[in-house]
Write an enzyme that holds these catalytic residues in place. Sequence first.
Site, PDB file in Angstrom:
ATOM      1  N   ASP A   8      -5.947  60.098  -4.451  1.00  0.00           N
ATOM      2  CA  ASP A   8      -5.992  61.217  -5.649  1.00  0.00           C
ATOM      3  C   ASP A   8      -5.314  60.455  -6.578  1.00  0.00           C
ATOM      4  O   ASP A   8      -4.203  59.546  -6.112  1.00  0.00           O
ATOM      5  CB  ASP A   8      -6.408  62.725  -5.009  1.00  0.00           C
ATOM      6  CG  ASP A   8      -4.454  63.360  -4.791  1.00  0.00           C
ATOM      7  OD1 ASP A   8      -4.243  62.574  -4.623  1.00  0.00           O
ATOM      8  OD2 ASP A   8      -4.339  63.945  -4.241  1.00  0.00           O
ATOM      9  N   HIS A   9      -4.741  61.684  -7.669  1.00  0.00           N
ATOM     10  CA  HIS A   9      -3.633  60.863  -7.929  1.00  0.00           C
ATOM     11  C   HIS A   9      -2.236  61.023  -7.643  1.00  0.00           C
ATOM     12  O   HIS A   9      -1.815  60.578  -7.900  1.00  0.00           O
ATOM     13  CB  HIS A   9      -3.963  62.133  -9.731  1.00  0.00           C
ATOM     14  CG  HIS A   9      -3.769  63.524  -9.254  1.00  0.00           C
ATOM     15  ND1 HIS A   9      -5.301  64.343  -8.379  1.00  0.00           N
ATOM     16  CD2 HIS A   9      -3.067  64.859  -9.372  1.00  0.00           C
ATOM     17  CE1 HIS A   9      -4.938  65.437  -8.557  1.00  0.00           C
ATOM     18  NE2 HIS A   9      -3.555  65.222  -8.815  1.00  0.00           N
ATOM     19  N   CYS A  65      -2.014  60.629  -0.988  1.00  0.00           N
ATOM     20  CA  CYS A  65      -2.101  61.950  -2.030  1.00  0.00           C
ATOM     21  C   CYS A  65      -1.268  62.394  -2.079  1.00  0.00           C
ATOM     22  O   CYS A  65       0.094  61.668  -1.732  1.00  0.00           O
ATOM     23  CB  CYS A  65      -3.415  63.117  -1.286  1.00  0.00           C
ATOM     24  SG  CYS A  65      -2.804  64.146  -0.402  1.00  0.00           S
ATOM     25  N   GLY A  66      -0.776  63.463  -2.503  1.00  0.00           N
ATOM     26  CA  GLY A  66       0.747  64.084  -3.401  1.00  0.00           C
ATOM     27  C   GLY A  66       1.175  63.804  -2.069  1.00  0.00           C
ATOM     28  O   GLY A  66       3.011  63.035  -1.775  1.00  0.00           O
ATOM     29  N   GLY A  68       0.033  63.703   1.518  1.00  0.00           N
ATOM     30  CA  GLY A  68      -0.966  63.547   3.025  1.00  0.00           C
ATOM     31  C   GLY A  68      -1.191  65.042   3.279  1.00  0.00           C
ATOM     32  O   GLY A  68      -1.972  63.932   4.400  1.00  0.00           O
ATOM     33  N   VAL A  69      -1.264  65.761   3.455  1.00  0.00           N
ATOM     34  CA  VAL A  69      -1.669  66.808   3.916  1.00  0.00           C
ATOM     35  C   VAL A  69      -2.761  67.038   3.855  1.00  0.00           C
ATOM     36  O   VAL A  69      -3.491  66.931   4.960  1.00  0.00           O
ATOM     37  CB  VAL A  69      -0.516  67.539   3.726  1.00  0.00           C
ATOM     38  CG1 VAL A  69      -1.387  69.247   4.091  1.00  0.00           C
ATOM     39  CG2 VAL A  69       0.863  67.569   4.219  1.00  0.00           C
ATOM     40  N   GLY A  70      -3.834  67.527   2.018  1.00  0.00           N
ATOM     41  CA  GLY A  70      -5.099  67.857   2.141  1.00  0.00           C
ATOM     42  C   GLY A  70      -5.333  66.341   2.349  1.00  0.00           C
ATOM     43  O   GLY A  70      -6.855  66.350   3.223  1.00  0.00           O
ATOM     44  N   HIS A  98      -1.155  54.670  20.918  1.00  0.00           N
ATOM     45  CA  HIS A  98      -1.168  55.617  22.156  1.00  0.00           C
ATOM     46  C   HIS A  98      -3.431  56.846  21.655  1.00  0.00           C
ATOM     47  O   HIS A  98      -3.234  56.818  22.301  1.00  0.00           O
ATOM     48  CB  HIS A  98      -0.549  56.589  22.526  1.00  0.00           C
ATOM     49  CG  HIS A  98       0.584  56.097  22.615  1.00  0.00           C
ATOM     50  ND1 HIS A  98       1.688  56.240  23.144  1.00  0.00           N
ATOM     51  CD2 HIS A  98       0.882  54.853  23.146  1.00  0.00           C
ATOM     52  CE1 HIS A  98       2.561  55.665  23.782  1.00  0.00           C
ATOM     53  NE2 HIS A  98       1.728  54.599  23.791  1.00  0.00           N
ATOM     54  N   ARG A 109       3.973  61.560  -3.191  1.00  0.00           N
ATOM     55  CA  ARG A 109       5.567  61.986  -3.578  1.00  0.00           C
ATOM     56  C   ARG A 109       6.575  62.738  -2.443  1.00  0.00           C
ATOM     57  O   ARG A 109       7.786  63.816  -2.909  1.00  0.00           O
ATOM     58  CB  ARG A 109       4.978  63.076  -3.933  1.00  0.00           C
ATOM     59  CG  ARG A 109       3.476  63.552  -5.541  1.00  0.00           C
ATOM     60  CD  ARG A 109       3.181  65.152  -5.575  1.00  0.00           C
ATOM     61  NE  ARG A 109       2.422  65.073  -6.548  1.00  0.00           N
ATOM     62  CZ  ARG A 109       0.826  65.580  -6.867  1.00  0.00           C
ATOM     63  NH1 ARG A 109       1.786  66.726  -6.581  1.00  0.00           N
ATOM     64  NH2 ARG A 109       0.249  65.551  -7.967  1.00  0.00           N
ATOM     65  N   ARG A 137      -3.840  56.092  31.202  1.00  0.00           N
ATOM     66  CA  ARG A 137      -3.962  56.980  30.586  1.00  0.00           C
ATOM     67  C   ARG A 137      -4.034  57.567  28.920  1.00  0.00           C
ATOM     68  O   ARG A 137      -4.731  58.688  28.484  1.00  0.00           O
ATOM     69  CB  ARG A 137      -2.156  57.549  30.976  1.00  0.00           C
ATOM     70  CG  ARG A 137      -1.269  57.178  30.255  1.00  0.00           C
ATOM     71  CD  ARG A 137       0.035  57.145  30.718  1.00  0.00           C
ATOM     72  NE  ARG A 137       1.500  57.158  29.882  1.00  0.00           N
ATOM     73  CZ  ARG A 137       1.799  55.446  29.660  1.00  0.00           C
ATOM     74  NH1 ARG A 137       1.108  54.718  30.483  1.00  0.00           N
ATOM     75  NH2 ARG A 137       1.975  54.828  28.931  1.00  0.00           N
TER      76      ARG A 137
HETATM   77  C1  RB5 Z   1      -2.611  67.243  -5.752  1.00  0.00           C
HETATM   78  O1  RB5 Z   1      -2.064  67.847  -6.813  1.00  0.00           O
HETATM   79  C2  RB5 Z   1      -2.038  67.523  -4.922  1.00  0.00           C
HETATM   80  O2  RB5 Z   1      -2.290  68.629  -3.822  1.00  0.00           O
HETATM   81  C3  RB5 Z   1      -2.709  67.044  -3.484  1.00  0.00           C
HETATM   82  O3  RB5 Z   1      -2.144  65.842  -3.900  1.00  0.00           O
HETATM   83  C4  RB5 Z   1      -1.713  66.865  -2.191  1.00  0.00           C
HETATM   84  O4  RB5 Z   1      -0.524  66.564  -2.028  1.00  0.00           O
HETATM   85  C5  RB5 Z   1      -2.797  67.932  -1.055  1.00  0.00           C
HETATM   86  O5  RB5 Z   1      -2.399  67.720   0.103  1.00  0.00           O
END
Ligand code: RB5
Length: 153
Positions: A8-9, A65-66, A68-70, A98, A109, A137
């Site tokens: 994403d951005h 993404c910013g 990596g979580v989303g 593994h 970010r 395993r």
């Molecule tokens: C976008 O602003 C941000 O929320 C997205 O890139 C990401 O960090 C979500 O996890």
Amino acid sequence: MKVAIACDHGGFPLKETVIEVVRAAGHEPLDLGTHSAESVDYPDFAEKLGRAIQNGDAERGVLMCGSGVGANIAANKMNGVYAAICHDTYSAHQGVEHDDMNVLCMGARIIGPEPAKEIVTAFLGARFVGNDSGEERHARRVSKVRKLEEESV
Ligand code: RB5
């Protein structure tokens, strides 16, 4: 191998670096966007990347993404996608070796281009060892994960 790349951005600042590293490692990048810093929704790009894995258009993916979580959460909703955030080289290769991880997620970010280059290189250079003698395993554990995936529809 073919490697799908999407962001994403928030992840966009790392995209060109990742493409260059994939190429330099002798692999073929498949650039699925986004193509500018204009605000977009990360699930749309996780989906594009996940479809490329599911369709066999790419063997592995790098998704940003910013944070990596989303990207990581969205990608793991797709069958056949095994994604993890790795902001260190150990996780990036061990996740493949593994856990049969096929999608590397990073947050632009959180880390800069130099660690990202090393992380992507570690990810691409690794292979799943679960079918090697003495390493069964890992195959057993991965098959339990696949079972969870099948039973969680
Ligand atoms: C976008 O602003 C941000 O929320 C997205 O890139 C990401 O960090 C979500 O996890």
